[in-house]
Design a protein around this motif. Structure first.
Motif, mmCIF file in Angstrom:
data_model
loop_
_atom_site.group_PDB
_atom_site.id
_atom_site.type_symbol
_atom_site.label_atom_id
_atom_site.label_comp_id
_atom_site.label_asym_id
_atom_site.label_seq_id
_atom_site.Cartn_x
_atom_site.Cartn_y
_atom_site.Cartn_z
ATOM 1 N N GLU A 318 0.818 -1.215 0.000
ATOM 2 C CA GLU A 318 0.000 0.000 0.000
ATOM 3 C C GLU A 318 0.850 1.263 0.000
ATOM 4 O O GLU A 318 0.363 2.340 -0.328
ATOM 5 C CB GLU A 318 -0.931 -0.006 1.215
ATOM 6 N N SER A 319 2.120 1.153 0.360
ATOM 7 C CA SER A 319 3.017 2.309 0.394
ATOM 8 C C SER A 319 3.815 2.474 -0.898
ATOM 9 O O SER A 319 4.581 3.437 -1.037
ATOM 10 C CB SER A 319 3.993 2.181 1.562
ATOM 11 N N SER A 320 3.641 1.582 -1.858
ATOM 12 C CA SER A 320 4.441 1.588 -3.079
ATOM 13 C C SER A 320 4.197 2.833 -3.929
ATOM 14 O O SER A 320 3.089 3.373 -3.980
ATOM 15 C CB SER A 320 4.128 0.344 -3.915
ATOM 16 N N ILE A 321 5.234 3.261 -4.626
ATOM 17 C CA ILE A 321 5.095 4.335 -5.612
ATOM 18 C C ILE A 321 3.995 4.002 -6.612
ATOM 19 O O ILE A 321 3.195 4.860 -6.997
ATOM 20 C CB ILE A 321 6.433 4.553 -6.355
ATOM 21 N N MET A 322 3.929 2.736 -7.037
ATOM 22 C CA MET A 322 2.961 2.374 -8.067
ATOM 23 C C MET A 322 1.528 2.504 -7.575
ATOM 24 O O MET A 322 0.610 2.693 -8.371
ATOM 25 C CB MET A 322 3.235 0.950 -8.571
ATOM 26 N N ARG A 323 1.310 2.424 -6.267
ATOM 27 C CA ARG A 323 -0.033 2.632 -5.724
ATOM 28 C C ARG A 323 -0.498 4.071 -5.927
ATOM 29 O O ARG A 323 -1.698 4.346 -5.925
ATOM 30 C CB ARG A 323 -0.063 2.285 -4.237
ATOM 31 N N GLU A 324 0.440 4.992 -6.098
ATOM 32 C CA GLU A 324 0.087 6.378 -6.390
ATOM 33 C C GLU A 324 -0.656 6.473 -7.722
ATOM 34 O O GLU A 324 -1.463 7.382 -7.929
ATOM 35 C CB GLU A 324 1.358 7.240 -6.424
ATOM 36 N N PHE A 325 -0.413 5.510 -8.599
ATOM 37 C CA PHE A 325 -1.006 5.542 -9.936
ATOM 38 C C PHE A 325 -2.158 4.550 -10.104
ATOM 39 O O PHE A 325 -3.185 4.878 -10.713
ATOM 40 C CB PHE A 325 0.080 5.289 -10.986
ATOM 41 N N ILE A 326 -2.007 3.353 -9.545
ATOM 42 C CA ILE A 326 -3.030 2.326 -9.755
ATOM 43 C C ILE A 326 -4.090 2.337 -8.661
ATOM 44 O O ILE A 326 -5.118 1.673 -8.784
ATOM 45 C CB ILE A 326 -2.394 0.923 -9.850
ATOM 46 N N GLY A 327 -3.852 3.095 -7.584
ATOM 47 C CA GLY A 327 -4.823 3.163 -6.495
ATOM 48 C C GLY A 327 -4.502 2.208 -5.359
ATOM 49 O O GLY A 327 -3.657 1.315 -5.469
ATOM 50 N N GLY A 328 -5.185 2.401 -4.247
ATOM 51 C CA GLY A 328 -4.997 1.536 -3.086
ATOM 52 C C GLY A 328 -3.870 1.962 -2.174
ATOM 53 O O GLY A 328 -3.462 1.207 -1.298
ATOM 54 N N GLN A 329 -3.384 3.189 -2.371
ATOM 55 C CA GLN A 329 -2.276 3.644 -1.542
ATOM 56 C C GLN A 329 -2.793 4.116 -0.168
ATOM 57 O O GLN A 329 -3.763 4.853 -0.096
ATOM 58 C CB GLN A 329 -1.506 4.763 -2.197
ATOM 59 N N LYS A 330 -2.128 3.671 0.870
ATOM 60 C CA LYS A 330 -2.436 4.119 2.230
ATOM 61 C C LYS A 330 -1.125 4.537 2.862
ATOM 62 O O LYS A 330 -0.424 3.758 3.497
ATOM 63 C CB LYS A 330 -3.109 2.993 3.031
ATOM 64 N N LEU A 331 -0.791 5.798 2.628
ATOM 65 C CA LEU A 331 0.502 6.299 3.019
ATOM 66 C C LEU A 331 0.327 7.677 3.639
ATOM 67 O O LEU A 331 -0.088 8.626 2.980
ATOM 68 C CB LEU A 331 1.415 6.402 1.797
ATOM 69 N N THR A 332 0.583 7.786 4.931
ATOM 70 C CA THR A 332 0.445 9.058 5.624
ATOM 71 C C THR A 332 1.720 9.354 6.395
ATOM 72 O O THR A 332 2.481 8.452 6.763
ATOM 73 C CB THR A 332 -0.733 9.031 6.617
ATOM 74 N N LEU A 333 1.917 10.637 6.633
ATOM 75 C CA LEU A 333 3.081 11.052 7.400
ATOM 76 C C LEU A 333 2.857 10.818 8.880
ATOM 77 O O LEU A 333 3.740 10.434 9.597
ATOM 78 C CB LEU A 333 3.362 12.539 7.121
#
Length: 333
Positions: A318-333
């Motif tokens: 979920e933290s992957s760079i590719m999730r930024e494009f394909i969706g499903g990213q769960k990345l917070t500071l």
């Protein structure tokens, strides 16, 4: 050797070391069912790169109070900035984020491009003077009211976004297309700034006259992301691409060597996952569309690559760079 060339060479050496130095070798890995192992390998490498950048920031932290990041479209700047900031926090620093988008000039003062359209990518679209005043105040330990730009109204709100004051261990993070241009911060002590350049710099060579372009890879990333997250059709994204590229050539590439560190955001698995998502989108572009020729070029290239399976796609963190494009990213500071 330039910093960009060095980053490309380091990535090429790593690809050779893991035995995936061209598209044919990549296909062997995917066809043999080792897609998930490939994802894990690439993510471990990138995590280590983020950690190294955080250490470099820490080593300069007595002078560095501001980290500025830039790079061309669809390079994974948002993901990378968060992941670097998280490693900085693990090292005892306290990342604070300032959004450069809140420092636009009011719409009436926005310059226009050669076609008469509002040019939001021009440096003159930024209120450089006000940004400098606020940054210097923060770096001097003062408390400031951070602005909020209302894009609907085309002007800065009367009410501030929030108040900010830098405490011991705090470090500012800013990301934007002009972040490596010294003209953005002419009044700020350059020794207080750590510059990071982020771009998908590398592409695997391929046989059968396959042209594997880093620019096309970024375009594929953008097609997938914009269709999913912005409601923009692949046709529209392709038609806007030349304008995006002109902006990069004018505002980003001339300053890439100003970076203290260059992060190569390419991954060995980006092409197989992009094929999984991009092929159906490109195939729907009408035959009479002015974007069809470029779509056919991309499709010809993608047909030479084995796509990820659904299982492989689901293995992407979920933290992957590719999730930024394909969706499903769960990345917070």
């Amino acid at each position: 050797m330039t910093k960009i060339e060095a980053a490309r060479q380091e990535y090429a050496d790593w690809c050779s070391a893991v035995g995936i130095f061209n598209i044919e070798k990549l296909d062997e890995v995917i066809r043999s069912g080792r897609g998930m192992q490939l994802v894990k390998l690439c993510e471990e490498r990138q995590e280590e790169k983020y950690r190294q950048i955080a250490w470099q920031i820490l080593w300069k932290s007595e002078k560095t109070r501001l980290v500025m990041m830039s790079g061309p479209s669809s390079s994974g700047k948002t993901s990378s900035s968060i992941r670097i900031a998280r490693h900085c926090r693990d090292l005892g620093l306290n990342p604070r984020v300032i959004e450069l988008d809140n420092y636009f000039v009011d719409r009436q003062f926005t310059p226009r491009d050669e076609d008469g359209n509002l040019d939001f990518e021009s440096l003159e679209a930024m209120d450089v003077e006000y940004l400098g005043i606020q940054l210097n105040a923060l770096l001097n330990g003062e408390e400031v009211d951070l602005p909020h730009f209302d894009f609907t109204e085309g002007k800065r709100d009367k009410d501030p976004l929030c108040r900010m004051k830098l405490e011991k261990g705090d470090i500012l993070f800013m990301e934007g297309i002009h972040a490596l241009n010294p003209a953005l911060t002419p009044t700020v002590d350059d020794e207080s700034i750590f510059h990071v350049y982020i771009s998908a710099l590398s592409a695997l060579p391929g046989g059968e006259k396959v042209h594997n372009s880093t620019t096309d890879k970024r375009l594929l990333r953008r097609i997938v992301r914009d269709s999913r997250a912005r409601g923009t059709s692949p046709e529209e994204t392709i038609m806007r691409w030349d304008s995006v590229r002109r902006g990069e050539t004018r505002n980003i590439f001339p300053y890439e060597e100003n970076a203290d560190v260059v992060f190569n955001s390419s991954t060995l698995y980006d092409l197989p996952v992009l094929k999984y998502f991009a092929m159906p989108l490109l195939e729907k572009i009408p035959a009479d569309s002015p974007a069809r020729a470029k779509a056919d070029t991309l499709l010809y290239f993608l047909n030479k690559i084995t796509a990820f399976s659904e299982e492989d796609v689901n293995s992407i963190p979920e933290s992957s760079i590719m999730r930024e494009f394909i969706g499903g990213q769960k990345l917070t500071l």
